[in-house]
Design an enzyme around this catalytic site. Structure first.
Site, PDB file in Angstrom:
ATOM      1  CE1 TYR A  57      -4.109   1.846   0.534  1.00 55.22           C
ATOM      2  CE2 TYR A  57      -2.582   3.333   1.339  1.00 55.22           C
ATOM      3  CZ  TYR A  57      -3.792   3.261   1.066  1.00 55.22           C
ATOM      4  OH  TYR A  57      -4.675   4.225   0.824  1.00 55.22           O
ATOM      5  CG  PHE A  88      -7.942  17.786 -24.183  1.00 56.09           C
ATOM      6  CD1 PHE A  88      -8.085  17.302 -25.639  1.00 56.09           C
ATOM      7  CD2 PHE A  88      -8.376  16.890 -23.187  1.00 56.09           C
ATOM      8  CE1 PHE A  88      -8.476  15.920 -25.921  1.00 56.09           C
ATOM      9  CE2 PHE A  88      -8.629  15.469 -23.437  1.00 56.09           C
ATOM     10  CZ  PHE A  88      -8.773  15.173 -24.786  1.00 56.09           C
ATOM     11  CB  THR A  89     -12.962  17.458 -23.893  1.00 56.14           C
ATOM     12  OG1 THR A  89     -11.839  16.563 -23.848  1.00 56.14           O
ATOM     13  CG2 THR A  89     -13.330  17.671 -25.257  1.00 56.14           C
ATOM     14  CG  ASP A  99      -1.791  17.548 -21.871  1.00 59.50           C
ATOM     15  OD1 ASP A  99      -1.173  16.550 -21.866  1.00 59.50           O
ATOM     16  OD2 ASP A  99      -3.191  17.836 -21.864  1.00 59.50           O
ATOM     17  CE  LYS A 101      -4.485   9.937 -24.181  1.00 67.31           C
ATOM     18  NZ  LYS A 101      -5.260   9.955 -23.293  1.00 67.31           N
ATOM     19  NE  ARG A 104     -12.838  14.607 -29.901  1.00 67.48           N
ATOM     20  CZ  ARG A 104     -12.591  14.791 -28.586  1.00 67.48           C
ATOM     21  NH1 ARG A 104     -11.668  14.574 -28.066  1.00 67.48           N
ATOM     22  NH2 ARG A 104     -13.623  14.624 -27.611  1.00 67.48           N
ATOM     23  CG  PHE A 116     -17.340  14.247 -26.065  1.00 68.01           C
ATOM     24  CD1 PHE A 116     -17.072  15.746 -25.430  1.00 68.01           C
ATOM     25  CD2 PHE A 116     -16.591  13.290 -25.905  1.00 68.01           C
ATOM     26  CE1 PHE A 116     -16.174  15.461 -24.601  1.00 68.01           C
ATOM     27  CE2 PHE A 116     -15.396  13.373 -25.028  1.00 68.01           C
ATOM     28  CZ  PHE A 116     -15.008  14.416 -24.582  1.00 68.01           C
TER      29      PHE A 116
HETATM   30  C1  P70 Z   1      -8.063  10.891 -26.324  1.00 65.21           C
HETATM   31  C2  P70 Z   1      -7.760  10.549 -24.997  1.00 65.21           C
HETATM   32  C3  P70 Z   1      -7.010  12.179 -23.298  1.00 65.21           C
HETATM   33  C4  P70 Z   1      -6.221  13.360 -22.824  1.00 65.21           C
HETATM   34  C5  P70 Z   1      -5.648  14.225 -23.799  1.00 65.21           C
HETATM   35  C6  P70 Z   1      -4.822  15.008 -23.523  1.00 65.21           C
HETATM   36  C7  P70 Z   1      -4.044  16.137 -24.557  1.00 65.21           C
HETATM   37  C8  P70 Z   1      -5.387  15.093 -21.221  1.00 65.21           C
HETATM   38  C9  P70 Z   1      -6.227  13.796 -21.500  1.00 65.21           C
HETATM   39  C10 P70 Z   1      -6.742  13.184 -20.509  1.00 65.21           C
HETATM   40  C11 P70 Z   1      -9.003  10.379 -24.167  1.00 65.21           C
HETATM   41  C12 P70 Z   1     -10.251  11.193 -24.211  1.00 65.21           C
HETATM   42  C13 P70 Z   1     -10.513  12.097 -23.460  1.00 65.21           C
HETATM   43  C14 P70 Z   1     -11.416  13.069 -23.680  1.00 65.21           C
HETATM   44  C15 P70 Z   1     -12.201  13.074 -24.682  1.00 65.21           C
HETATM   45  C16 P70 Z   1     -11.917  12.011 -25.662  1.00 65.21           C
HETATM   46  C17 P70 Z   1     -10.919  11.149 -25.459  1.00 65.21           C
HETATM   47  N1  P70 Z   1      -7.424  11.793 -24.437  1.00 65.21           N
HETATM   48  N2  P70 Z   1      -4.856  15.645 -22.336  1.00 65.21           N
HETATM   49  O1  P70 Z   1      -8.484   9.943 -26.893  1.00 65.21           O
HETATM   50  O2  P70 Z   1      -6.189  11.978 -20.212  1.00 65.21           O
HETATM   51  O3  P70 Z   1      -8.014  10.220 -20.530  1.00 65.21           O
HETATM   52  O4  P70 Z   1      -5.976   9.864 -19.237  1.00 65.21           O
HETATM   53  O5  P70 Z   1      -7.737  11.002 -18.408  1.00 65.21           O
HETATM   54  O6  P70 Z   1      -5.327  13.587 -25.147  1.00 65.21           O
HETATM   55  O7  P70 Z   1      -7.693  11.778 -27.128  1.00 65.21           O
HETATM   56  P1  P70 Z   1      -6.995  10.797 -19.740  1.00 65.21           P
END
Ligand code: P70
Length: 472
Positions: free
Chosen positions: A87, A139-140, A230, A273, A397, A464
């Site tokens: 742990y 980013f979302t 990021d 990634k 997107r 989405f």
């Molecule tokens: C994707 C994934 C995650 C992501 C990223 C960047 C530039 C942070 C994150 C978050 C998964 C995804 C996320 C939201 C919408 C669609 C798809 N991207 N910054 O497919 O990381 O997913 O590990 O929490 O691309 O692009 P995590």
């Protein structure tokens, strides 16, 4: 054989060079199969025309995302057997900490279950209500965490990023004039940090130049503003610097990566990634005070500060994945495969975001379906049509991803309306890319009669992922 026969050519021959191949061979395989057209029609309707709601069993070639979908190496799998599932104080955490310090150069490391866990921590640690967070395109999940902490995201990316046909080599760059204007308008004290992404996902995987991050650093130093990165796809960003920026052709990906990070104060990471693992993430900072806050908060939301939601074995695979991810041959073949698909589509006159970025091909749905208003979800429609044609799964997107303005509740209308074909690392072959390209062509050829979609169910957050649509 008739005299008009032209012998087939390898890819290298077509481009007048020697062919290259992936720096690995396949040791284990996972069978995939295509389901029938009738089954695909049933599946996409049952999924509300949202590819996030398809079952992966109904998918043939899965290009939904490059997140957590990479193949691990034999060394990573061997590392999984070395998991220390204590742990507290797991040996694997210290390996991970050292790998981040070595390759990214930051002082303090907080593990998280994935990227958004780290986004949550950094946002809560440094953003206060009324703050503004400038960044190179939203980013979302990143923007939502900034908003939930009381901040307002402000896009300061160069204008070229919003034009899918512009060939600028570094479309991820921050526009220094836009950033300066924001500082003058709201005051440096209201800006906790600049949110800088290496290869900008929503812009099409577009890189930031070393000159740009250096200049942003100088500007921020004059105003006492931090820069957080990021780093999700920063290795791929390093490849573009090596390829395109003067003075970097002879530097290794590892050296470029570390130099880039040296201009920033910390980073959050979706290790799913670049870092070649199926799950994991981290936050790393140089400031001890911010570290203290984040390390304290991680125990509320993720887990103890020496595992942050990951198993010991996951941290071991991640430490090894970090080392492997900076291998020059690996990165060149990864980006090379994306480019292979992009070159085919470009040659066939199919509208995609140019230049081709690091992790995906982005189909330009506005030019694909010029007859379709953005309210009819062209990119969502295109993703559904591709799946119907061949069982290839892609991701919207565009307007669905952009969501609503939290103040006005109105739909945001992004300039870019894209369908992303995301390539997992070390997973698919050139033959898979050929099948995908032909399917895109088939959907393109049938585009004139394609009708759009209506959104019939809309969740409040990150709509989405779970929204449902119906054919118009
Ligand atoms: C994707 C994934 C995650 C992501 C990223 C960047 C530039 C942070 C994150 C978050 C998964 C995804 C996320 C939201 C919408 C669609 C798809 N991207 N910054 O497919 O990381 O997913 O590990 O929490 O691309 O692009 P995590």
């Amino acid at each position: 054989m008739s005299s008009t026969h032209t012998p087939p050519q390898t890819m290298g021959q077509q481009y007048g060079r020697r062919s290259w191949a992936e720096p690995w061979k396949i040791k284990m395989v996972e069978p995939i199969h295509m389901v029938s057209r009738e089954e695909r029609a049933r599946a996409i309707e049952a999924a509300g025309y949202n590819t996030f709601l398809l079952r992966s069993e109904d998918v043939y070639i899965d290009l939904l995302t490059d997140s957590g979908t990479s193949a691990m190496s034999d060394r990573q799998w061997a590392g999984m057997m070395l998991g220390d599932e204590a742990y507290a104080g797991s040996r694997n955490f210290y390996r991970l900490e050292e790998a981040v310090q070595t390759y990214y150069g930051y002082r303090y490391v907080v593990p998280t279950h994935q990227g958004r866990g780290a986004e949550h921590l950094i946002s809560q640690a440094v953003i206060r209500p009324g703050h503004f967070i400038p960044g190179n395109m939203y980013f979302t999940t990143t923007r939502l965490h900034q908003e939930l902490a009381g901040g307002t995201f402000v896009d300061v990316i160069v204008d070229e990023a919003h034009d899918p046909t512009d060939l600028h080599p570094f479309k991820g760059n921050i526009d220094l004039d836009k950033l300066t204007a924001l500082i003058e308008r709201v005051g440096a004290a209201q800006i906790p940090y600049v949110s800088l992404a290496g290869t900008v996902n929503m812009a099409g995987g577009q890189p930031v130049s070393m000159a740009n991050v250096r200049a942003v650093r100088e500007l921020c130093d004059r105003h006492g503003i931090r820069i957080y990165l990021d780093a999700t796809r920063l290795v791929e960003n390093a490849f573009f610097i090596q390829e395109r920026e003067e003075g970097y052709a002879d530097k290794s990906i590892a050296a470029i990566l570390k130099e880039f990070c040296s201009f920033t104060d910390g980073a959050w990471m979706s290790a799913k990634k670049d870092n070649l693992v199926n799950i994991g993430g981290w936050l790393a900072v140089n400031d001890e005070e911010v570290f203290d806050l984040a390390r304290n908060m991680v125990v509320i939301y993720e887990g103890l500060h020496t595992y942050g939601g990951m198993a010991g074995r996951d941290m071991e695979a991640l430490a090894i994945g970090i080392e492997e991810s900076v291998n020059d041959d690996h990165v060149a073949s990864r980006v090379g495969q994306v480019r292979y698909l992009g070159d085919l589509l470009t040659e066939w006159g199919i509208p995609i975001v140019q230049p081709v970025g690091g992790h995906a091909i982005f189909l330009d749905a506005k030019r694909f379906y010029p007859h379709m208003p953005q309210d009819h979800f062209p990119a969502q429609t295109l993703a559904a049509e591709l799946y119907l044609d061949s069982g290839v799964r892609s991701m919207e997107r565009g307007i669905a991803s952009a969501g609503r303005d939290p103040q006005t509740g109105e739909n945001r209308y992004p300039a870019l309306e894209l369908t992303r074909l995301t390539i997992p690392r070390r997973v698919y072959t050139q033959a898979h890319m050929d099948v995908v390209a032909e399917s895109v062509k088939a959907v393109f050829d049938g585009r004139a009669t394609t009708r759009g979609l209506d959104m019939v169910y809309e969740p409040k957050y990150l709509r989405f992922f779970q929204a449902r649509f119906a054919r118009r």
